[in-house]
Design an enzyme around this catalytic site. Sequence first.
Site, PDB file in Angstrom:
ATOM      1  N   ASP A 492       0.788  -1.166  -0.089  1.00 34.47           N
ATOM      2  CA  ASP A 492      -0.132  -0.078   0.030  1.00 34.47           C
ATOM      3  C   ASP A 492       1.052   1.297   0.050  1.00 34.47           C
ATOM      4  OD1 ASP A 492      -2.515  -0.840  -0.008  1.00 34.47           O
ATOM      5  OD2 ASP A 492      -2.796  -1.121   2.030  1.00 34.47           O
TER       6      ASP A 492
HETATM    7  C1  BGC Z   1       0.531   1.159   6.209  1.00 34.01           C
HETATM    8  C2  BGC Z   1      -0.010   0.028   5.414  1.00 34.01           C
HETATM    9  C3  BGC Z   1      -1.497  -0.216   5.314  1.00 34.01           C
HETATM   10  C4  BGC Z   1      -2.084   1.145   4.767  1.00 34.01           C
HETATM   11  C5  BGC Z   1      -3.443   1.249   4.514  1.00 34.01           C
HETATM   12  C6  BGC Z   1      -0.418   2.482   5.683  1.00 34.01           C
HETATM   13  O1  BGC Z   1       0.103   3.397   6.802  1.00 34.01           O
HETATM   14  O2  BGC Z   1       1.936   1.413   6.435  1.00 34.01           O
HETATM   15  O3  BGC Z   1       0.743  -1.108   6.204  1.00 34.01           O
HETATM   16  O4  BGC Z   1      -1.707  -1.337   4.362  1.00 34.01           O
HETATM   17  O5  BGC Z   1      -1.544   2.392   5.780  1.00 34.01           O
HETATM   18  O6  BGC Z   1      -4.094   1.439   5.669  1.00 34.01           O
HETATM   19  C1  NOJ Z   2      -1.569  -3.798   5.627  1.00 29.06           C
HETATM   20  C2  NOJ Z   2      -2.496  -3.961   4.674  1.00 29.06           C
HETATM   21  O1  NOJ Z   2      -3.587  -4.477   5.592  1.00 29.06           O
HETATM   22  C3  NOJ Z   2      -2.556  -4.998   3.473  1.00 29.06           C
HETATM   23  O2  NOJ Z   2      -3.461  -4.631   2.709  1.00 29.06           O
HETATM   24  C4  NOJ Z   2      -1.286  -4.410   2.879  1.00 29.06           C
HETATM   25  O3  NOJ Z   2      -1.225  -5.296   1.773  1.00 29.06           O
HETATM   26  C5  NOJ Z   2       0.186  -4.361   3.781  1.00 29.06           C
HETATM   27  N1  NOJ Z   2      -0.274  -3.522   4.944  1.00 29.06           N
HETATM   28  C6  NOJ Z   2       1.369  -3.937   3.044  1.00 29.06           C
HETATM   29  O4  NOJ Z   2       1.545  -2.664   2.683  1.00 29.06           O
END
Ligand code: BGC
Ligand code: NOJ
Length: 821
Positions: A492
């Site tokens: 993400d």
């Molecule tokens: C986090 C991710 C997460 C994303 C969506 C980001 O701040 O680092 O791990 O998937 O937010 O909520």
């Molecule tokens: C946490 C999120 O829940 C997941 O959807 C995502 O793939 C990982 N972070 C990596 O960014």
Amino acid sequence: MQNPATETNEKFGYFDDENYEYVITTPYTPTPWINYLGNDGFYGLISNTAGGYCFYRDPKFRRLTRYRYNNVPVDNGGRYFYLKCDEQYWSATGLPVDTQLDEYSCRHGMGYSRFNASKNGIASEVTSFIPLDTKAEVHSLKLTNNTSETKTVDVFSFIEWCLWNAEDDGANFQRNLSTGEVEVAGSTIFHKTEYRERRNHYSFYSVNREVAGFETDRETFLGPYRGFDRPVAVESGVTKNSLARGWSPIASHHLKVELAPGESQSLVFVLGYCEVEPENKWSGLNVINKAPAEALSSRFDTDEKVAAELKKLNDYWFNLLSKFTVESPDDKFNRAVNIWNQYQNMVTFNLSRSASFYESGIGRGMGFRDSNQDTIGFAHMVPEKVKERILDLSATQKTDGSAYHQYQPLTKKGNANIGGNFNDDPMWMVLSTANYIKETGDFSILDEVVPFDSDLDNTATHFEHLNRAFNHVVNNLGPHGLPLIGRADWNDCLNLNCFSEDPNESYQTTQRGASDIAESVMIAGQFVLYGQEFVDLCKKIGKDELAASCLQHVELMRETVKQHAWDGAWFIRAYNAKGEKIGSNENTEGKIFIESQGFCAMAGIGLDDGKALQAMNSVEEHLSTDFGIMLNQPAYTSYDKYIGEITSYPPGYKENAGIFCHNNPWITISEAMLGRGEKAYEYYSKITPAFLQDVQDLHKTEPYVYSQMIAGADAEHPGEAKNSWLTGTAAWNYYAATQYILGIKPTYEGLSIDPCILPAWDNVKINREFRGARYEITLRNPQGISKGAISLTVDGQEIVGNVIDPIAYSGSHKIVATLSK
Ligand code: BGC
Ligand code: NOJ
């Protein structure tokens, strides 16, 4: 209490495998170590000092009790029991009263937590659980007088009501300090804020005996400028029967329990939630209809009833966890696979990423990619729930095959605020569906008629939804023929089209790039892997033409990856919006990423020509640490708006070179596919909590569940974990351990056995329920190898191949699987 696992460090606690419990021996764990209560809509988070909260279905909109995230002291708000005897008071759950106890333990078990405390000869035991099919937390409190004199114990319960909408509750004080309302009848305190208007639900807190008094107004209970550690009501022993109007409503019962020497008595507290038909809301002017609450609490008004419900819950869990068990030579592996990993899988099924000690329960709904992936961790336990979940997800898919990134659990509708365009989303549904069918043999899921975008007038079969998912990738290819990344793929934080310079905007929802350039190699690998899966599925149901045309796309992608995404020693990660490589030796930072190595190798890209092996060797060389495999290296040291949120994190944390545990099993699996059993096991055990008991001080989070992230080599404290519980790490490690290390893999044809184990494991026993039969599998490894040919006998009869055909068997069977070169 003696620690049965003598090799472990007992500083904070130990595993009690026989009872499926983790026993915490101090209230002062490095972070609150929590457990989850509830199975079906009503849930509670409970820490080792009873901190946390409960909610009905949606932790944002239907939160019953108040909890203060990231507060001081940490873990602020919970179900507290203050005990007072001989002018001294303490907490039955270790905190918030900081009185040194003579004994303390918290046993987190499967769906319940039990707190034992003792002070000056008064012992207490609080057992907290949410009974099956019940919208209530039950807290039974047993008091025992171990002195030789009669003692009177003053008991004060305490919870603080959340005014339902947890976000508003923590922000909109101009309104909500005036709306709070309660009612008290006998020993039950009712919370009815906003019931006078549009809410047809209330909550209540009851106890099964007469109270000496109560408080419902926080200020009256605590006293001005006091915290939960020294409520004036407890200190003085005086309750004033306050009735909260506005401000902060609470529920506190005051009971006096007289105990003869050696005597025990129990109290049962029920914290429940009731929905009432609008026409039956009232029993008088502003007097709420209490009948549903009475019916609910009367189910638990005796110790016998509570014990029977607890037994049902225990049976439920023992039954669920017994569908797959293993006895390998490594107790830690067994503990992880048999107990805690499966348990965590069920919790992630229930909660997705909504409410934990790190997820505040107000932000995120059910994630499309997360929830699809999670199903691979529990399809063997609750297949019917998996089917329902997959179809719920399918109903949030849009007609073009893309999906809302999240849906709200109360409405099951896509979350328009977050929207879609995370281009990895679509194909995860192929994984979840294929895995479900392989587990159950139930192809009928493909024929279910499912709406697009929750629109009942626009529907198609679930199979067609999968077809659209496949085509979404095909229809969204970039300049190199690789899949466009959209807002982001699995990572993400790799926001190649965001270009944000404004700290007030979200990386997750901002998009500036034209988005027809930036491409993802992770999605390419994912497409080859699950595209092939879709092709197989088409063939299985006789859609050969479709299978053939889809296969062409898959094969083309495989070649495209080899042509445009191989960097010499590993797979690149992406092309950015300017068409430049990300995750390449050409870059100075972020030269190599884990995701494309894992996904391309799992997809079998380069298995034939050594690229997969070389990619794994590069992972080992550049990304592997003592604490797990880092996401990328070198870490990004400064912000780059063309790469996005990943560069916003300090080096070593989260997606910027943290050990992001969710993706480590992709490497474990790839190593197992390559036959390198020792490497696979090494990667598995580096991040699996049962193996980390000895580094709890450093690791910090619960030693019984996976965390999302462990700080990487560039961090201040490499090895320090964060974001425990709600992470795809759980399902993926379970999948890696069971289907690739143990190699017990459901396939359309049956249960296949193809392990990749430690050469030193000479004998492993596995029990596996599969499509109505139970298999007791003995895996023999006389030559001390990792992977090889498998010869099988079923009940002493040799069979050809390594797949047990489910059509041939029902009942219980003994399988001997022998591994040889
Ligand atoms: C986090 C991710 C997460 C994303 C969506 C980001 O701040 O680092 O791990 O998937 O937010 O909520
Ligand atoms: C946490 C999120 O829940 C997941 O959807 C995502 O793939 C990982 N972070 C990596 O960014």
